[in-house]
Scaffold this active site. Sequence first.
Site, short mmCIF file in Angstrom:
data_model
loop_
_atom_site.label_atom_id
_atom_site.label_comp_id
_atom_site.label_asym_id
_atom_site.label_seq_id
_atom_site.Cartn_x
_atom_site.Cartn_y
_atom_site.Cartn_z
N ASP A 159 0.79 -1.25 0.00
CA ASP A 159 0.00 0.00 0.00
C ASP A 159 0.82 1.29 0.00
O ASP A 159 0.53 2.22 0.77
CB ASP A 159 -0.96 0.01 1.21
N ASP A 218 -4.53 -0.87 -1.75
CA ASP A 218 -5.82 -0.75 -1.07
C ASP A 218 -6.77 -0.14 -2.10
O ASP A 218 -6.41 0.84 -2.77
CB ASP A 218 -5.62 0.20 0.14
N HIS A 264 -10.73 0.64 -2.53
CA HIS A 264 -12.09 0.64 -1.99
C HIS A 264 -13.13 1.28 -2.92
O HIS A 264 -12.80 2.20 -3.68
CB HIS A 264 -12.12 1.42 -0.66
N HIS A 314 -17.42 2.60 0.70
CA HIS A 314 -16.91 1.43 1.42
C HIS A 314 -17.30 1.44 2.90
O HIS A 314 -17.29 2.48 3.55
CB HIS A 314 -15.37 1.35 1.29
N HIS A 348 -10.57 6.87 1.78
CA HIS A 348 -9.20 6.72 1.25
C HIS A 348 -9.16 5.66 0.15
O HIS A 348 -10.02 4.76 0.12
CB HIS A 348 -8.22 6.34 2.37
N LYS A 365 -6.97 -5.08 -3.02
CA LYS A 365 -7.71 -5.68 -1.90
C LYS A 365 -8.65 -4.66 -1.29
O LYS A 365 -8.43 -3.45 -1.41
CB LYS A 365 -6.73 -6.19 -0.85
N CYS A 370 -2.07 -2.90 7.57
CA CYS A 370 -1.96 -3.80 6.41
C CYS A 370 -0.69 -4.64 6.42
O CYS A 370 -0.72 -5.80 6.01
CB CYS A 370 -2.14 -3.01 5.13
C1 VGL Z 1 -4.62 0.61 5.80
C2 VGL Z 1 -6.19 1.42 7.24
C3 VGL Z 1 -7.16 1.34 6.26
C4 VGL Z 1 -3.20 0.20 5.57
C5 VGL Z 1 -5.58 0.51 4.81
O1 VGL Z 1 -2.74 0.19 4.41
O2 VGL Z 1 -2.53 -0.10 6.57
N1 VGL Z 1 -4.93 1.06 7.01
N2 VGL Z 1 -6.84 0.87 5.05
ZN ZN Z 2 -8.27 0.83 3.51
#
Ligand code: VGL
Ligand code: ZN
Length: 242
Positions: free
Chosen positions: A44, A82, A84, A88, A117, A142, A187
Site C-alpha cells: 500500500d 488498497d 475501496h 466502502h 481513502h 484488496k 496492512c
Molecule cells: C490501511 C487502514 C485502512 C493500511 C488501509 O494500508 O494499513 N490502514 N486501510
Molecule cells: Zn483501507
Amino acid sequence: MSRGGRRRFLAWSAASAALSVSAIRAWAAPAIAVRESDVLIVVDVQNCFMPGGSLAVKDGDRIVPLINRLARSFKHVVLTQDWHTADHVSFASQHPGKKPFETVQLPYGTQVLWPDHCVQGTEGAMLHKGLDIPRAELILRKGYRREVDSYSAFLEADKKTQTGLGGYLQQRGLKRVFFAGLATDFCVAWSALDARRQGFEALVIEDACRGIDNQGSLAKAWAEMTAAAVQRIQSTDLVEKT
Ligand code: VGL
Ligand code: ZN
C-alpha cells in the site's frame, strides 16, 4: 596483574580491536542472504497514505527510496493496493454519527472506521510516483468489495475470502515473504500474520515500514507478530544477492 597475565590481556585487546565492523554486525544480527524463493511484498505505498493524503501515515514518503533499493535485491516483488469503493463500509462517512478512528460492529467483527481513502481509480489510490519497481510481477488489489475490508493481502476481514495471494506464492514456489510499506500496524501486520498462518516464513523490514499507531496499535501489532514468529528485521540485516 602478572607479567603473563598482562601479555595475555594485551593480546586479547589487539584481537578485539581487529574485529571488523562486519564481524560485529554478524554477531549482533545474522545477515540474511536473499534467495530465489524469497518475495518482497510492498504494501500500500499509495498517495492517500502519504503526508498530505486523506489517511496520512507520518513519514510515509520517507521509505520509498529505501523500498526501491531493497526491491533490486529481490528476484520476486509483489505490490499491493488498497482499493475501496466510494461507499466502502470501512469509511466513517458511511456511518452517520461516527468519526474516523472510532469503531463499529459489522457481521465479521469490530471494524475501525477511517477517513475516505484509496477509492478505486482516484489519484489517492495510485501508487506513489517515486516508487520505481518496474519488475514487480503482480499488483494485488484488496478491499474492493463494499461490505468487507481487507487489511491483509491474503485474507479479507470476513476471515473467509482468500485474495488468492497465498495460492499464487505457493504455486510459484515462493516460501519466504519479506514485507515493506504501509502501515506497519494494519496492512503490513495483518498480511504478515496471515502469511504465517498460511505456512510461509514472514519477515517485516521495520525501517522500510511506517505505522499509524492509533491507540497503541503499533505496540500491539508487534506483540502479535512476535508471538506468531514473524521476524522483525532491519534493511541493514539483508546482504545483497545470493
Ligand atoms: C490501511 C487502514 C485502512 C493500511 C488501509 O494500508 O494499513 N490502514 N486501510
Ligand atoms: Zn483501507
